[in-house]
Write a protein that holds these residues in place. Structure first.
Motif, short mmCIF file in Angstrom:
data_model
loop_
_atom_site.label_atom_id
_atom_site.label_comp_id
_atom_site.label_asym_id
_atom_site.label_seq_id
_atom_site.Cartn_x
_atom_site.Cartn_y
_atom_site.Cartn_z
N ASP A 9 -4.33 -1.16 -14.63
CA ASP A 9 -4.49 -2.28 -13.69
C ASP A 9 -3.39 -3.31 -13.94
O ASP A 9 -2.95 -3.51 -15.07
N LYS A 45 -7.36 -9.54 -10.91
CA LYS A 45 -6.66 -8.32 -10.51
C LYS A 45 -5.59 -8.60 -9.46
O LYS A 45 -5.85 -9.17 -8.41
N ILE A 99 -0.75 3.03 -5.08
CA ILE A 99 -0.74 1.69 -5.69
C ILE A 99 -0.99 0.64 -4.62
O ILE A 99 -0.44 0.72 -3.50
N TYR A 158 0.89 -1.16 0.00
CA TYR A 158 0.00 0.00 0.00
C TYR A 158 0.93 1.21 0.00
O TYR A 158 1.57 1.48 1.03
C1 BTN Z 1 -8.09 0.42 -8.16
O1 BTN Z 1 -9.30 0.54 -7.94
O2 BTN Z 1 -7.66 -0.38 -8.99
C2 BTN Z 1 -7.10 1.30 -7.44
C3 BTN Z 1 -6.64 0.72 -6.14
C4 BTN Z 1 -5.66 1.60 -5.43
C5 BTN Z 1 -5.32 1.09 -4.05
C6 BTN Z 1 -4.20 1.85 -3.43
S1 BTN Z 1 -3.61 1.11 -1.93
C7 BTN Z 1 -2.65 2.52 -1.59
C8 BTN Z 1 -3.51 3.72 -1.95
N1 BTN Z 1 -4.38 4.10 -0.86
C9 BTN Z 1 -5.67 3.93 -1.16
O3 BTN Z 1 -6.62 4.15 -0.40
N2 BTN Z 1 -5.79 3.45 -2.40
C10 BTN Z 1 -4.50 3.30 -3.04
#
Ligand code: BTN
Length: 243
Positions: free
Chosen positions: A101, A108, A129, A58
């Motif tokens: 993605d 995923k 990410i 994260y």
């Molecule tokens: C997606 O929907 O594909 C995007 C996901 C992104 C997740 C990351 S984890 C670190 C950061 N903090 C969050 O709350 N979201 C992003």
């Protein structure tokens, strides 16, 4: 750029925290906010991002721009490409699903959420990410879309910190090249990393409707071309491909 790191054992969302605190960050550095777990992880399209403790990447990257331009949409693509390069060294089957993605055979593995916040007179680009590294099958099965993790694919645990550090270094060096030369040097390698082939049937979700067509390639600016059933080619700069 110089890299400045900050780690939290637990946080709501690294993106939310970064946006709320961006004014304190060094305007010339790449600030990286990481967490061991997120209690309110966010995905694209207001979805939540399942963020269990100690088993995933994260990370949120923040840097500043004096003005906004069209190339901004490439930032999450550059981050997904950096992650793709790192993840491919562990698992061959990793691909990018446009726009950003990370997938393994349609499931995923990771995603990117890119947001902006004004820190006048500049803008902070906040790109988060999430990568499922050691997430168990049990947790993956509870996710509301087909999902996988490196551990589920490889049958062994990997170091989250090592993967995170490698992605940070790659993203930092790719950003430097992107600021100098734009998306051009990434276009070919990005296309080769894609899960789609020309002519594949794809479904595009444009925030409201789902449109079906054929994948017609990625333009040099990173946008997507889709051939509609009447033969016309439509260009998309953002949105999502659905199954
Ligand atoms: C997606 O929907 O594909 C995007 C996901 C992104 C997740 C990351 S984890 C670190 C950061 N903090 C969050 O709350 N979201 C992003």
């Amino acid at each position: 750029m110089e890299i400045k790191k900050q780690h939290f054992e637990t946080i709501g969302s690294t993106n939310t925290w970064a946006k709320q605190n961006a004014a304190q960050f060094d305007r010339k550095a790449l600030t990286v906010i990481t967490a061991g777990e997120q209690t309110a992880g966010r995905g694209r399209f207001t979805r939540s991002w399942v963020s269990p403790k100690g088993c995933s990447v994260y990370a949120t990257y923040v840097f500043f721009l004096n003005r906004l331009d069209e190339g901004l949409g490439n930032i999450p693509q550059i981050l997904s490409f950096a992650a793709y390069e790192v993840l491919s060294t562990y698992l061959d089957a990793v691909k990018i699903k446009w726009p950003n993605d990370l997938v393994v055979q349609g499931k995923k593995l990771g995603g990117i959420l890119c947001e902006l916040t004004e820190v006048a007179p500049a803008w902070a680009v906040v790109t988060g990410i999430g990568i499922n590294v050691n997430v168990s099958e049990e947790i993956l099965n509870a996710i509301d879309q087909p999902a996988t993790s490196l551990m589920a694919e490889l049958g062994k645990k990997l170091s989250v910190e090592e993967i995170e550090a490698k992605i940070t270094d790659k993203f930092n060096s790719h950003l430097t090249l992107f600021f100098q030369e734009g998306f051009k040097p990434f276009h070919g390698p990005f296309c080769r990393a894609l899960a789609h082939q020309t002519g594949d049937t794809i479904k595009f979700h444009d925030f409201q409707t789902v449109i079906t067509g054929k994948f017609e390639g990625i333009n040099p600016d990173g946008s997507l071309n889709m051939k509609l059933t009447d033969g016309t080619i439509k260009r998309y700069v953002s949105g999502e491909l659905v199954h």
